[in-house]
Write a protein that holds these residues in place. Structure first.
Motif, PDB file in Angstrom:
ATOM      1  N   ILE A   1       0.849  -1.192   0.000  1.00  0.00           N
ATOM      2  CA  ILE A   1       0.000   0.000   0.000  1.00  0.00           C
ATOM      3  C   ILE A   1       0.884   1.242   0.000  1.00  0.00           C
ATOM      4  CG2 ILE A   1      -1.644   1.366   1.346  1.00  0.00           C
ATOM      5  CD1 ILE A   1      -2.921  -1.167   2.285  1.00  0.00           C
ATOM      6  N   ASP A   2       0.614   2.158  -0.899  1.00  0.00           N
ATOM      7  CA  ASP A   2       1.314   3.443  -0.944  1.00  0.00           C
ATOM      8  C   ASP A   2       0.633   4.388   0.045  1.00  0.00           C
ATOM      9  OD1 ASP A   2       3.060   2.580  -3.027  1.00  0.00           O
ATOM     10  OD2 ASP A   2       1.468   2.959  -4.487  1.00  0.00           O
ATOM     11  N   VAL A   3       1.114   4.385   1.278  1.00  0.00           N
ATOM     12  CA  VAL A   3       0.498   5.194   2.331  1.00  0.00           C
ATOM     13  C   VAL A   3       0.847   6.660   2.118  1.00  0.00           C
ATOM     14  CG1 VAL A   3       0.326   5.600   4.806  1.00  0.00           C
ATOM     15  CG2 VAL A   3       0.616   3.269   3.943  1.00  0.00           C
ATOM     16  N   ALA A   4      -0.177   7.504   2.036  1.00  0.00           N
ATOM     17  CA  ALA A   4       0.030   8.942   1.928  1.00  0.00           C
ATOM     18  C   ALA A   4       0.155   9.548   3.318  1.00  0.00           C
ATOM     19  CB  ALA A   4      -1.120   9.593   1.164  1.00  0.00           C
ATOM     20  N   ARG A   5       0.799  10.694   3.394  1.00  0.00           N
ATOM     21  CA  ARG A   5       1.064  11.300   4.704  1.00  0.00           C
ATOM     22  C   ARG A   5      -0.223  11.623   5.456  1.00  0.00           C
ATOM     23  NH1 ARG A   5       2.670  16.936   6.103  1.00  0.00           N
ATOM     24  NH2 ARG A   5       3.621  16.869   8.173  1.00  0.00           N
ATOM     25  N   ASN A   6      -1.294  11.977   4.745  1.00  0.00           N
ATOM     26  CA  ASN A   6      -2.550  12.330   5.406  1.00  0.00           C
ATOM     27  C   ASN A   6      -3.455  11.132   5.660  1.00  0.00           C
ATOM     28  OD1 ASN A   6      -2.199  15.090   5.863  1.00  0.00           O
ATOM     29  ND2 ASN A   6      -2.729  15.584   3.739  1.00  0.00           N
ATOM     30  N   ASP A   7      -3.071   9.938   5.199  1.00  0.00           N
ATOM     31  CA  ASP A   7      -3.823   8.742   5.559  1.00  0.00           C
ATOM     32  C   ASP A   7      -3.728   8.530   7.069  1.00  0.00           C
ATOM     33  OD1 ASP A   7      -4.175   8.507   2.849  1.00  0.00           O
ATOM     34  OD2 ASP A   7      -2.973   6.686   2.622  1.00  0.00           O
ATOM     35  N   VAL A   8      -4.739   7.897   7.648  1.00  0.00           N
ATOM     36  CA  VAL A   8      -4.839   7.786   9.101  1.00  0.00           C
ATOM     37  C   VAL A   8      -4.811   6.322   9.523  1.00  0.00           C
ATOM     38  CG1 VAL A   8      -6.244   8.331  11.136  1.00  0.00           C
ATOM     39  CG2 VAL A   8      -6.235   9.896   9.165  1.00  0.00           C
ATOM     40  N   VAL A   9      -4.024   6.018  10.558  1.00  0.00           N
ATOM     41  CA  VAL A   9      -4.017   4.679  11.144  1.00  0.00           C
ATOM     42  C   VAL A   9      -4.935   4.650  12.361  1.00  0.00           C
ATOM     43  CG1 VAL A   9      -2.626   3.006  12.430  1.00  0.00           C
ATOM     44  CG2 VAL A   9      -1.765   3.945  10.288  1.00  0.00           C
ATOM     45  N   ILE A  10      -5.796   3.652  12.395  1.00  0.00           N
ATOM     46  CA  ILE A  10      -6.693   3.374  13.524  1.00  0.00           C
ATOM     47  C   ILE A  10      -6.057   2.258  14.340  1.00  0.00           C
ATOM     48  CG2 ILE A  10      -8.998   2.554  14.176  1.00  0.00           C
ATOM     49  CD1 ILE A  10      -9.740   3.266  11.135  1.00  0.00           C
ATOM     50  N   TYR A  11      -5.938   2.450  15.647  1.00  0.00           N
ATOM     51  CA  TYR A  11      -5.384   1.405  16.506  1.00  0.00           C
ATOM     52  C   TYR A  11      -6.526   0.725  17.260  1.00  0.00           C
ATOM     53  CZ  TYR A  11      -0.919   3.481  15.339  1.00  0.00           C
ATOM     54  OH  TYR A  11       0.173   3.943  14.641  1.00  0.00           O
ATOM     55  N   ASP A  12      -6.644  -0.579  17.076  1.00  0.00           N
ATOM     56  CA  ASP A  12      -7.750  -1.328  17.676  1.00  0.00           C
ATOM     57  C   ASP A  12      -7.851  -1.114  19.181  1.00  0.00           C
ATOM     58  OD1 ASP A  12      -8.486  -2.401  15.262  1.00  0.00           O
ATOM     59  OD2 ASP A  12      -7.458  -4.306  15.551  1.00  0.00           O
ATOM     60  N   GLY A  13      -6.689  -0.988  19.840  1.00  0.00           N
ATOM     61  CA  GLY A  13      -6.679  -0.877  21.285  1.00  0.00           C
ATOM     62  C   GLY A  13      -7.336   0.379  21.821  1.00  0.00           C
ATOM     63  N   GLU A  14      -7.578   1.362  20.961  1.00  0.00           N
ATOM     64  CA  GLU A  14      -8.221   2.601  21.396  1.00  0.00           C
ATOM     65  C   GLU A  14      -9.738   2.495  21.410  1.00  0.00           C
ATOM     66  OE1 GLU A  14      -6.602   5.650  18.927  1.00  0.00           O
ATOM     67  OE2 GLU A  14      -4.636   5.557  19.882  1.00  0.00           O
ATOM     68  N   GLY A  15     -10.280   1.457  20.784  1.00  0.00           N
ATOM     69  CA  GLY A  15     -11.717   1.207  20.861  1.00  0.00           C
ATOM     70  C   GLY A  15     -12.536   1.973  19.844  1.00  0.00           C
ATOM     71  N   TYR A  16     -13.762   1.493  19.653  1.00  0.00           N
ATOM     72  CA  TYR A  16     -14.643   2.091  18.649  1.00  0.00           C
ATOM     73  C   TYR A  16     -15.097   3.508  18.973  1.00  0.00           C
ATOM     74  CZ  TYR A  16     -18.648   3.017  15.696  1.00  0.00           C
ATOM     75  OH  TYR A  16     -19.536   3.619  14.841  1.00  0.00           O
ATOM     76  N   PRO A  17     -15.416   3.868  20.222  1.00  0.00           N
ATOM     77  CA  PRO A  17     -15.870   5.242  20.477  1.00  0.00           C
ATOM     78  C   PRO A  17     -14.885   6.309  19.985  1.00  0.00           C
ATOM     79  CG  PRO A  17     -16.396   3.871  22.353  1.00  0.00           C
ATOM     80  CD  PRO A  17     -15.552   3.036  21.440  1.00  0.00           C
ATOM     81  N   ALA A  18     -13.598   6.056  20.122  1.00  0.00           N
ATOM     82  CA  ALA A  18     -12.602   7.021  19.636  1.00  0.00           C
ATOM     83  C   ALA A  18     -12.661   7.141  18.119  1.00  0.00           C
ATOM     84  CB  ALA A  18     -11.208   6.603  20.095  1.00  0.00           C
ATOM     85  N   LEU A  19     -12.833   6.022  17.435  1.00  0.00           N
ATOM     86  CA  LEU A  19     -12.955   6.053  15.977  1.00  0.00           C
ATOM     87  C   LEU A  19     -14.226   6.785  15.559  1.00  0.00           C
ATOM     88  CD1 LEU A  19     -12.349   5.218  13.062  1.00  0.00           C
ATOM     89  CD2 LEU A  19     -13.360   2.975  13.577  1.00  0.00           C
ATOM     90  N   ARG A  20     -15.324   6.465  16.194  1.00  0.00           N
ATOM     91  CA  ARG A  20     -16.597   7.116  15.865  1.00  0.00           C
ATOM     92  C   ARG A  20     -16.501   8.630  16.031  1.00  0.00           C
ATOM     93  NH1 ARG A  20     -20.696   4.972  19.755  1.00  0.00           N
ATOM     94  NH2 ARG A  20     -19.548   6.350  21.147  1.00  0.00           N
ATOM     95  N   GLU A  21     -15.886   9.085  17.120  1.00  0.00           N
ATOM     96  CA  GLU A  21     -15.762  10.519  17.369  1.00  0.00           C
ATOM     97  C   GLU A  21     -14.877  11.183  16.320  1.00  0.00           C
ATOM     98  OE1 GLU A  21     -16.446  14.173  19.067  1.00  0.00           O
ATOM     99  OE2 GLU A  21     -17.470  12.240  19.341  1.00  0.00           O
ATOM    100  N   PHE A  22     -13.788  10.522  15.944  1.00  0.00           N
ATOM    101  CA  PHE A  22     -12.896  11.083  14.928  1.00  0.00           C
ATOM    102  C   PHE A  22     -13.606  11.219  13.587  1.00  0.00           C
ATOM    103  CE2 PHE A  22      -9.634  10.707  11.617  1.00  0.00           C
ATOM    104  CZ  PHE A  22      -8.741  11.692  12.005  1.00  0.00           C
ATOM    105  N   LEU A  23     -14.355  10.194  13.204  1.00  0.00           N
ATOM    106  CA  LEU A  23     -15.093  10.249  11.940  1.00  0.00           C
ATOM    107  C   LEU A  23     -16.141  11.366  11.976  1.00  0.00           C
ATOM    108  CD1 LEU A  23     -15.573   6.419  11.330  1.00  0.00           C
ATOM    109  CD2 LEU A  23     -14.094   7.956  10.026  1.00  0.00           C
TER     110      LEU A  23
END
Length: 369
Positions: A262-284
């Motif tokens: 995968i050609d990862v671009a600088r603005n692409d975002v990594v989600i870490y499973d250990g942070e849980g879904y609520p953090a992902l939902r809020e970011f989105l």
């Protein structure tokens, strides 16, 4: 709501369930004065499709085409003003007794593309499948090479075609953010400086290449009881043991990179499973995302049930699983084609399915009347 004792009787449990259901119904029935959600009437009028081509037929090496003979078309489900992404999609309905397809017109600035678990293993970055009996990702080096091919031919081209239009391109990885990956990848907390990225890659590779990827062999002698030989056999040699016996202690503490294909671009975002879904939902939500184009590995496991899986996302967002940009686990199969087709069809009971060729970028236009 009632307090349920630890050892409740069936009658007490049934009573509690009735009371809880009643309370939930009343809560749902109460109007929220602060909520002003726009509603519309959707005409779910189905038109029978005559001799339509198979679904998901573009990459038969990776997903066996879906050949459901009863296919219907419904009106557009999402039709946004200023849409610049055309996303045709389908679902299966037992009550409709077939596949229902519908066009959709989405705004790219409200859309995130998420790749679930593109683990960079056996890809030259240093993280390897332990020998002689270790298991990680697709569980054998040969199967991991299939993922490399799929990423190269399907997923990475899809990301390139959408990156300039989608609000976010994201990758979910296990664990939590660590110093090396913090320097390599954008996360919920910020974007690394350009000068830090090469240093992060060096740190990650040093950690990965320093690990000893050698562990135990399978046992050649087992102790089995006369009455429960099968039980004892599976207890001593399970179908999958990714623990320290075969992968070595510390294997799962290593920083997992995004796959090299995968050609990862600088603005692409990594989600870490250990942070849980609520953090992902809020970011989105903070980024104005309403729609998810979901891809990744494994369709029958991580793509549905991890932090960025559709079991979570479909509660809050419009989820489209890209059926040929995902692979299912494929034990005892030479290719993932049939298992992936089955897993995608099963997923269509919960989320809409699209495919790479059905996601088209177009000039923004007004919503159809």
């Amino acid at each position: 709501m009632p307090t349920i004792p630890h050892r409740a009787s069936p009658r007490a449990l049934a009573f509690a369930a009735i009371v809880v259901s009643a309370n939930l119904y009343l809560l749902a029935a109460e109007p929220n004065a602060s909520a002003t959600v726009e509603k519309r009437t959707y005409r779910h009028e189905l038109k029978k499709l005559v001799n339509p081509p198979p679904l998901l037929a573009d990459f038969p090496e990776f997903v066996d085409p879906v050949r459901e003979t009863h296919r219907y078309e419904a009106p557009p489900l999402i039709d946004e003003e200023g849409a610049d992404l055309q996303v045709r999609a389908w679902r299966f309905s037992y009550n409709a007794r077939g596949v229902i397809e519908m066009p959709n017109r989405l705004r790219g600035d409200r859309t995130a593309v998420i790749v679930v678990h593109p683990w960079g293993i056996d890809d030259g970055q240093g993280w390897q499948t332990p020998e002689p009996a270790g298991a990680a990702f697709q569980c054998t080096p040969e199967r991991n090479r299939v993922v490399t091919k799929h990423l190269t031919q399907v997923v990475n081209p899809l990301l390139k075609s959408l990156r300039n239009n989608a609000k976010l391109v994201m990758y979910s990885l296990p664990g939590k953010e660590d110093p090396a990956r913090q320097k390599m990848y954008r996360s919920f907390r910020g974007t690394p400086a350009l000068a830090d990225i090469p240093e992060g890659k060096r740190e990650l590779q040093q950690q990965l290449t320093a690990f000893k990827y050698l562990a135990s062999e399978l046992p050649t002698s087992l102790t089995l009881s006369a009455d429960s030989a099968v039980i004892d056999y599976y207890a001593q040699i399970p179908a999958l043991d990714p623990g320290p016996k075969y992968n070595n202690p510390g294997f799962w503490s290593l920083p997992v990179p995004v796959h090299q294909a995968i050609d990862v671009a600088r603005n692409d975002v990594v989600i870490y499973d250990g942070e849980g879904y609520p953090a992902l939902r809020e970011f989105l939500r903070q980024n104005g995302v309403r729609h998810i184009l979901l891809t990744g590995y494994n369709t029958d496991m991580c793509v549905c049930a991890t932090t960025a899986g559709f079991d979570n996302l479909r509660q809050d967002f419009n989820v489209f699983l890209v059926g040929d940009a995902t692979l299912a686990t494929f034990p005892a199969q030479p290719t993932p084609a049939v298992p992936t087709s089955a897993a995608v069809a099963f997923a269509s009971l919960k989320v809409l399915i699209t495919q790479a060729s059905w996601i088209q970028v177009s000039a923004p236009a007004g919503a159809a009347k």
